[in-house]
Design an enzyme around this catalytic site. Structure first.
Site, PDB file in Angstrom:
ATOM      1  N   SER A 213       0.869  -1.179   0.000  1.00  0.00           N
ATOM      2  CA  SER A 213       0.000   0.000   0.000  1.00  0.00           C
ATOM      3  C   SER A 213       0.904   1.228   0.000  1.00  0.00           C
ATOM      4  O   SER A 213       1.817   1.343   0.811  1.00  0.00           O
ATOM      5  CB  SER A 213      -0.961  -0.021   1.182  1.00  0.00           C
ATOM      6  OG  SER A 213      -0.267  -0.217   2.389  1.00  0.00           O
ATOM      7  N   ALA A 216      -1.173   7.716  -1.633  1.00  0.00           N
ATOM      8  CA  ALA A 216      -1.715   8.350  -2.843  1.00  0.00           C
ATOM      9  C   ALA A 216      -1.208   7.687  -4.119  1.00  0.00           C
ATOM     10  O   ALA A 216      -1.770   7.903  -5.199  1.00  0.00           O
ATOM     11  CB  ALA A 216      -1.345   9.830  -2.842  1.00  0.00           C
ATOM     12  N   ASP A 245      -5.420  -0.453   6.762  1.00  0.00           N
ATOM     13  CA  ASP A 245      -6.248  -1.503   7.379  1.00  0.00           C
ATOM     14  C   ASP A 245      -7.435  -1.835   6.481  1.00  0.00           C
ATOM     15  O   ASP A 245      -7.888  -2.986   6.422  1.00  0.00           O
ATOM     16  CB  ASP A 245      -6.748  -1.049   8.757  1.00  0.00           C
ATOM     17  CG  ASP A 245      -5.592  -0.667   9.672  1.00  0.00           C
ATOM     18  OD1 ASP A 245      -4.490  -1.233   9.476  1.00  0.00           O
ATOM     19  OD2 ASP A 245      -5.769   0.196  10.542  1.00  0.00           O
TER      20      ASP A 245
HETATM   21  O1  LIG Z   1       1.438   0.384  16.678  1.00  0.00           O
HETATM   22  P1  LIG Z   1       0.717  -0.293  15.538  1.00  0.00           P
HETATM   23  O2  LIG Z   1       0.019  -1.522  15.992  1.00  0.00           O
HETATM   24  O3  LIG Z   1       1.621  -0.542  14.376  1.00  0.00           O
HETATM   25  O4  LIG Z   1      -0.341   0.738  14.966  1.00  0.00           O
HETATM   26  C1  LIG Z   1      -1.438   1.128  15.734  1.00  0.00           C
HETATM   27  C2  LIG Z   1      -2.260   2.105  14.976  1.00  0.00           C
HETATM   28  O5  LIG Z   1      -1.608   3.348  14.864  1.00  0.00           O
HETATM   29  O6  LIG Z   1      -2.544   1.690  13.667  1.00  0.00           O
HETATM   30  C3  LIG Z   1      -3.899   2.017  13.329  1.00  0.00           C
HETATM   31  C4  LIG Z   1      -3.930   2.572  11.957  1.00  0.00           C
HETATM   32  O7  LIG Z   1      -3.476   1.617  11.044  1.00  0.00           O
HETATM   33  C5  LIG Z   1      -4.392   2.893  14.434  1.00  0.00           C
HETATM   34  O8  LIG Z   1      -5.780   2.862  14.560  1.00  0.00           O
HETATM   35  C6  LIG Z   1      -3.679   2.159  15.509  1.00  0.00           C
HETATM   36  O9  LIG Z   1      -3.900   2.334  16.772  1.00  0.00           O
END
Ligand SMILES: O=P(O)(O)OC[C@@]1(O)O[C@H](CO)[C@@H](O)[C@@H]1O
Length: 307
Positions: A213, A216, A245
């Protein structure tokens, strides 16, 4: 069902401000707080579109209880493993674009991990697809995703892995069906250079397919049989946190569908889903009507000639 795993679940706090200026004080225009972490966002997007999902992972303390309550209020099924430590918060400051602060998360003990693996194996029996995404909390070995990938495959589930650093590198060796790094994660795992070449190096490390991913710049899917690039419908402004996500959500749904995997449609779907989450101020939210409109705008990609 699609099982999403968030080992480092979080209370996601989102601040909307008029502008972000380092070394100055800010008035927050709006605050949102909700259950988050990458796997939670994947499940939330899928649940909004009517898919059968279950969330698992690790939670503890007051923040853990708030995460569980928030999901139960939203009607999204979850079965977490309990830990002694307190789940983390993440803070996203949205000011046109987004600035994200990810806390490291609570320490997890060997016994808590052992218990969680038992729960995970049980949940995998009803899962056709397992999504492993996000950072690992302190205390977990970097091969945690490799272990879960092996467990899931032993139960016949397909696996999508979205991770970074060693967790990604070691997870690849367990041969997930799709690895979905973003461009920075790809460069860390496979070295710098043109994205397609780096994605092919990642592919050689074990997964059946790699989807990168690139914000843009869209998505690049790479398999041993070919590659496909798809661009977002247009430049969008909003909160891109959680857009990756949504890509994982779309790919998981495609893995869940019976029949051969249709790469052009899956990538076009992922681009539309991802774009529709950028419009929302909070990660994990999707506007279903924007998603349907973007699906009409995005052309299915044609295969790229081999390089
Ligand atoms: O620390 P990680 O697990 O890599 O990322 C966590 C996080 O920043 O990723 C999401 C967005 O992808 C947020 O909602 C979330 O809490």
């Amino acid at each position: 069902m699609i099982l999403t795993v968030t080992l480092n679940a979080a209370l996601d706090v989102t601040y909307e401000v008029d502008g972000l200026v380092p070394n100055s004080s800010h008035r927050v225009r709006a605050v949102h707080q909700r259950a988050g972490g990458k796997g939670v966002n994947v499940a939330r997007v899928l649940a909004s579109l009517g898919a059968d999902v279950l969330i698992t992972g690790l939670i503890g303390g007051g923040a853990g209880a708030e995460i569980a309550d928030d999901l139960s209020r939203a009607g999204i099924p979850a079965r977490f493993g309990a830990i002694e430590g307190t789940s983390r918060r993440t803070v996203t400051v949205v000011a046109g674009d987004a600035t994200v602060f990810n806390e490291p998360g609570p320490a997890v003990t060997a016994e808590e991990w052992r218990r969680f693996r038992g729960l995970f194996r049980e949940l995998c029996r009803d899962a056709r697809v397992v999504v492993l995404s996000g950072s690992l909390p302190p205390g977990l070995a970097p091969d945690a995703y490799a272990e879960l990938t092996e467990d899931a495959r032993a139960e016949g589930a397909r696996v999508l892995l979205d991770a970074d650093h060693e967790a990604l590198r070691l997870g690849l060796a367990a041969r997930p069906d799709i690895a979905k790094p973003n461009a920075a994660e790809l460069a860390r795992a496979a070295g710098p250079g043109p994205v397609e070449e780096a994605a092919r190096r990642l592919l050689a490390a074990g997964p059946a397919a790699v989807v990168v991913s690139q914000g843009a710049d869209g998505l690049l899917g790479v398999t041993p049989d070919g590659s496909w690039a798809v661009r977002p419908p247009r430049r969008l402004s909003g909160n891109p946190t959680g857009a990756g996500d949504a890509v994982a959500a779309a790919l998981a749904r495609a893995l869940h569908s019976p029949g051969p995997f249709d790469w052009p449609s899956a990538l076009a779907d992922a681009a539309a889903m991802s774009a529709a989450t950028v419009l929302s101020p909070v990660a994990g939210d999707i506007d279903p009507s924007a998603y349907r409109a973007f699906l009409q705008e995005i052309a299915c990609p044609s295969p790229r000639p081999p390089r």
